[in-house]
Design a protein around this motif. Structure first.
Motif, PDB file in Angstrom:
ATOM      1  N   VAL A   1       0.831  -1.201   0.000  1.00  0.00           N
ATOM      2  CA  VAL A   1       0.000   0.000   0.000  1.00  0.00           C
ATOM      3  C   VAL A   1       0.869   1.257   0.000  1.00  0.00           C
ATOM      4  O   VAL A   1       0.650   2.191  -0.780  1.00  0.00           O
ATOM      5  CB  VAL A   1      -0.949   0.004   1.214  1.00  0.00           C
ATOM      6  N   VAL A   2       1.857   1.292   0.882  1.00  0.00           N
ATOM      7  CA  VAL A   2       2.730   2.469   0.969  1.00  0.00           C
ATOM      8  C   VAL A   2       3.470   2.678  -0.342  1.00  0.00           C
ATOM      9  O   VAL A   2       3.571   3.812  -0.855  1.00  0.00           O
ATOM     10  CB  VAL A   2       3.719   2.314   2.146  1.00  0.00           C
ATOM     11  N   GLU A   3       3.980   1.596  -0.934  1.00  0.00           N
ATOM     12  CA  GLU A   3       4.747   1.712  -2.179  1.00  0.00           C
ATOM     13  C   GLU A   3       3.867   2.114  -3.363  1.00  0.00           C
ATOM     14  O   GLU A   3       4.344   2.729  -4.319  1.00  0.00           O
ATOM     15  CB  GLU A   3       5.459   0.390  -2.461  1.00  0.00           C
ATOM     16  N   SER A   4       2.568   1.777  -3.292  1.00  0.00           N
ATOM     17  CA  SER A   4       1.649   2.147  -4.367  1.00  0.00           C
ATOM     18  C   SER A   4       1.119   3.570  -4.202  1.00  0.00           C
ATOM     19  O   SER A   4       0.892   4.274  -5.195  1.00  0.00           O
ATOM     20  CB  SER A   4       0.469   1.171  -4.418  1.00  0.00           C
ATOM     21  N   LEU A   5       0.899   3.986  -2.950  1.00  0.00           N
ATOM     22  CA  LEU A   5       0.317   5.306  -2.687  1.00  0.00           C
ATOM     23  C   LEU A   5       1.350   6.418  -2.717  1.00  0.00           C
ATOM     24  O   LEU A   5       1.124   7.490  -3.309  1.00  0.00           O
ATOM     25  CB  LEU A   5      -0.385   5.289  -1.320  1.00  0.00           C
ATOM     26  N   ALA A   6       2.494   6.206  -2.079  1.00  0.00           N
ATOM     27  CA  ALA A   6       3.466   7.281  -1.844  1.00  0.00           C
ATOM     28  C   ALA A   6       3.894   8.021  -3.113  1.00  0.00           C
ATOM     29  O   ALA A   6       3.973   9.268  -3.095  1.00  0.00           O
ATOM     30  CB  ALA A   6       4.681   6.714  -1.113  1.00  0.00           C
TER      31      ALA A   6
ATOM     32  N   LEU B   1       7.830   2.338   8.120  1.00  0.00           N
ATOM     33  CA  LEU B   1       6.943   2.815   7.062  1.00  0.00           C
ATOM     34  C   LEU B   1       6.969   4.336   6.962  1.00  0.00           C
ATOM     35  O   LEU B   1       6.826   4.896   5.866  1.00  0.00           O
ATOM     36  CB  LEU B   1       5.518   2.326   7.305  1.00  0.00           C
ATOM     37  N   ALA B   2       7.143   5.031   8.087  1.00  0.00           N
ATOM     38  CA  ALA B   2       7.221   6.498   8.067  1.00  0.00           C
ATOM     39  C   ALA B   2       8.412   6.953   7.231  1.00  0.00           C
ATOM     40  O   ALA B   2       8.315   7.897   6.434  1.00  0.00           O
ATOM     41  CB  ALA B   2       7.324   7.038   9.488  1.00  0.00           C
ATOM     42  N   GLU B   3       9.530   6.271   7.396  1.00  0.00           N
ATOM     43  CA  GLU B   3      10.733   6.609   6.619  1.00  0.00           C
ATOM     44  C   GLU B   3      10.510   6.318   5.134  1.00  0.00           C
ATOM     45  O   GLU B   3      10.922   7.094   4.265  1.00  0.00           O
ATOM     46  CB  GLU B   3      11.929   5.825   7.154  1.00  0.00           C
ATOM     47  N   LYS B   4       9.838   5.199   4.833  1.00  0.00           N
ATOM     48  CA  LYS B   4       9.582   4.830   3.443  1.00  0.00           C
ATOM     49  C   LYS B   4       8.666   5.857   2.782  1.00  0.00           C
ATOM     50  O   LYS B   4       8.871   6.230   1.614  1.00  0.00           O
ATOM     51  CB  LYS B   4       8.971   3.427   3.369  1.00  0.00           C
ATOM     52  N   LEU B   5       7.650   6.327   3.495  1.00  0.00           N
ATOM     53  CA  LEU B   5       6.731   7.332   2.951  1.00  0.00           C
ATOM     54  C   LEU B   5       7.469   8.597   2.538  1.00  0.00           C
ATOM     55  O   LEU B   5       7.293   9.108   1.428  1.00  0.00           O
ATOM     56  CB  LEU B   5       5.662   7.684   3.988  1.00  0.00           C
ATOM     57  N   VAL B   6       8.299   9.109   3.420  1.00  0.00           N
ATOM     58  CA  VAL B   6       9.035  10.344   3.141  1.00  0.00           C
ATOM     59  C   VAL B   6       9.977  10.148   1.957  1.00  0.00           C
ATOM     60  O   VAL B   6      10.133  11.030   1.110  1.00  0.00           O
ATOM     61  CB  VAL B   6       9.813  10.788   4.401  1.00  0.00           C
TER      62      VAL B   6
ATOM     63  N   VAL C   1       4.513  14.658   4.059  1.00  0.00           N
ATOM     64  CA  VAL C   1       3.702  13.450   4.237  1.00  0.00           C
ATOM     65  C   VAL C   1       4.101  12.805   5.562  1.00  0.00           C
ATOM     66  O   VAL C   1       5.232  12.375   5.750  1.00  0.00           O
ATOM     67  CB  VAL C   1       3.917  12.458   3.076  1.00  0.00           C
ATOM     68  N   GLU C   2       3.159  12.758   6.487  1.00  0.00           N
ATOM     69  CA  GLU C   2       3.426  12.185   7.806  1.00  0.00           C
ATOM     70  C   GLU C   2       2.681  10.873   8.002  1.00  0.00           C
ATOM     71  O   GLU C   2       1.659  10.615   7.350  1.00  0.00           O
ATOM     72  CB  GLU C   2       2.957  13.154   8.896  1.00  0.00           C
ATOM     73  N   LEU C   3       3.182  10.080   8.924  1.00  0.00           N
ATOM     74  CA  LEU C   3       2.517   8.836   9.307  1.00  0.00           C
ATOM     75  C   LEU C   3       2.046   8.939  10.747  1.00  0.00           C
ATOM     76  O   LEU C   3       2.693   9.594  11.574  1.00  0.00           O
ATOM     77  CB  LEU C   3       3.471   7.645   9.163  1.00  0.00           C
ATOM     78  N   ALA C   4       0.924   8.309  11.044  1.00  0.00           N
ATOM     79  CA  ALA C   4       0.455   8.136  12.422  1.00  0.00           C
ATOM     80  C   ALA C   4      -0.009   6.696  12.568  1.00  0.00           C
ATOM     81  O   ALA C   4      -0.286   6.029  11.569  1.00  0.00           O
ATOM     82  CB  ALA C   4      -0.686   9.104  12.734  1.00  0.00           C
ATOM     83  N   TRP C   5      -0.064   6.202  13.809  1.00  0.00           N
ATOM     84  CA  TRP C   5      -0.585   4.851  14.028  1.00  0.00           C
ATOM     85  C   TRP C   5      -1.758   4.920  15.001  1.00  0.00           C
ATOM     86  O   TRP C   5      -1.649   5.450  16.091  1.00  0.00           O
ATOM     87  CB  TRP C   5       0.487   3.883  14.541  1.00  0.00           C
ATOM     88  N   ASN C   6      -2.883   4.379  14.542  1.00  0.00           N
ATOM     89  CA  ASN C   6      -4.163   4.514  15.245  1.00  0.00           C
ATOM     90  C   ASN C   6      -4.849   3.140  15.254  1.00  0.00           C
ATOM     91  O   ASN C   6      -5.735   2.883  14.459  1.00  0.00           O
ATOM     92  CB  ASN C   6      -4.984   5.577  14.501  1.00  0.00           C
TER      93      ASN C   6
END
Length: 437
Positions: A105-110, A133-138, A147-152
């Motif tokens: 998902v991260v690799e497809s969206l980012a 994943l936060a590092e991968k997003l950036v 682009v930030e990540l949070a965990w909920n």
């Protein structure tokens, strides 16, 4: 202007979250790579059984607040907050969680994220996943640090998912900035006064794993007491009742029986153990191995009790199995104790007839060699023993006289300690239950 939300992954968690967020008034776009699933959802056809959810899905589709797509580019363009709701199943060759769907998902969206936004993980993951994943997003997003990540983490119970989403007992926000916290507080503001715990990534990840581990431990504890009660000719149901009055213990999840299954507790406690091993803290969770073992022993014991009632042999005997889902109010058959018992009895020569109010379709597809019936009475017709393995209210309310009129022999094993034992015995049934004399 209110945030626009995307929900990435439209399984049990994602479909629920998408519909409920739309119900709260947000514009929501759900995404999945499975075109057939998206077509069903867009048509208002819910692929899972979850009370109240299909009506909510259709209502929000009609309002225009909710729709679905397979396009990550469209999702990135649409959303201000992106919720990741994909599964983390157990790997095939071990206990660890398979987080490949999250990475996908991260690799497809980012690569499509070219403006400020928040990506929010809701999946149950091994501690340390969010930071990675936060590092991968950036690294992958054109917008970079915007682009930030949070965990909920989610705390949904199947069968009560709508209630648990709209009326949660707590919300956990694993965040790395005040901005991320503010966005999530704004998103959840329509829920009203709900306790919110704000923490870092690893603590947020651990909360869900710890909660599942505690629940599994409590269930296995009372089932261990059931094993002891059988050996001592005691009644574990009365024991459980006595314990429940202690406010330090309480009665929830203290019902003895066939044990837990489904797509969460079993794989989550195993993944928790695997991650502890990787972190060098394996001794902290060694007790969970026995929790898991106790739970699996319940299934074997259920088969043993049924066989004892039949004089030690299943061959040529008809066995009615009431229940296929791992719990009531669900059609989920993942790691279903009921179906494992049914399969084992069939392998030992029993003529099995299974009925479940919601999970028959899934059971038939997964185990086509087993026998099925379209009602409890049909399943029980000419049965030598009846097994109650999923505690649907339909089964709890069965009339022992009416059922007794269709069986060959009035033998019943209550795998969930859900029936009134005296009422069934008064109707001439040989009643057995796990952990009771």
């Amino acid at each position: 202007m209110p945030y626009r939300l995307t929900v990435l992954g439209t399984g049990y968690l994602g479909a629920t979250h998408a519909a409920c967020m739309a119900e709260l008034g947000f514009e929501v776009l759900g995404l999945d790579v499975d075109q057939a699933k998206i077509d069903r959802l867009q048509a208002g056809d819910l692929p899972i059984h979850e009370p109240g959810l299909e009506d909510m899905l259709r209502r929000n589709l009609e309002s225009g607040r909710l729709r679905f797509t397979t396009s990550y580019e469209e999702a990135a363009r649409f959303g201000d907050v992106h919720f990741i709701c994909v599964g983390t199943p157990q790997v095939k060759d071990g206990y660890a969680a398979d987080v490949s769907y999250l990475d996908a998902v991260v690799e497809s969206l980012a690569p499509h994220l070219d403006r400020e936004c928040l990506v929010v993980g809701k999946s149950t993951v091994p501690v340390g996943t969010a930071e990675r994943l936060a590092e991968k997003l950036v690294r992958l997003a054109p917008a970079g640090m915007q682009v930030e990540l949070a965990w909920n983490p989610e705390f949904l119970r199947e069968g009560y998912a709508v209630q648990d989403t709209l009326h949660p007992d707590r919300i956990v926000l694993g965040v790395a900035s005040e901005r991320a916290e503010k966005v999530l507080r704004d998103v959840y503001a329509p829920l009203g006064e709900v306790p919110i715990v704000v923490t870092d990534f690893p603590t947020a990840e651990l909360v869900k794993s710890a909660a599942n581990a505690f629940l599994a431990t409590k269930i296995s504890f009372i089932n261990a007491m059931a094993e002891l009660a059988e050996a001592a000719h005691a009644d574990v149901k009365q024991l459980s009742q006595a314990l429940s009055f202690d406010e330090r213990i309480g009665g929830k999840y203290l019902n003895p029986g066939l044990g837990f299954g489904g797509g969460c507790l079993p794989k989550d406690i195993r993944a928790f153990m695997a991650r502890a091993d990787e972190l060098g803290a394996h001794q902290a969770l060694t007790f969970l191995r026995e929790v898991d073992a106790i739970n699996m022993r319940r299934r074997g014991r259920m088969v043993d009790v049924a066989r004892e009632l039949l004089g030690g042999e299943f061959t040529g005997r008809r066995v009615a199995v009431l229940g296929a889902a791992f719990k009531p109010n669900s059609d989920d058959i993942r790691d279903s104790p009921a179906l494992e018992v049914a399969v084992t009895i069939a392998e030992q020569g029993g003529d099995v007839a299974i009925y479940d109010p919601a999970a028959l379709g899934n059971a038939r597809a997964a185990y086509p060699h087993l026998g099925y019936a379209d009602s409890a009475l049909e399943a029980a017709r000419d049965a030598d023993v009846v097994l109650l393995l999923t505690e649907w209210q339909e089964f709890v309310r069965l009339d022992p006289e009416a059922l007794g009129d269709v069986v060959a022999v009035r033998n019943i094993v209550d795998g969930r300690n859900a029936l009134d034992a005296e009422a069934w015995r008064d109707a001439g049934w040989h009643y057995r239950a796990l952990g009771r004399p």
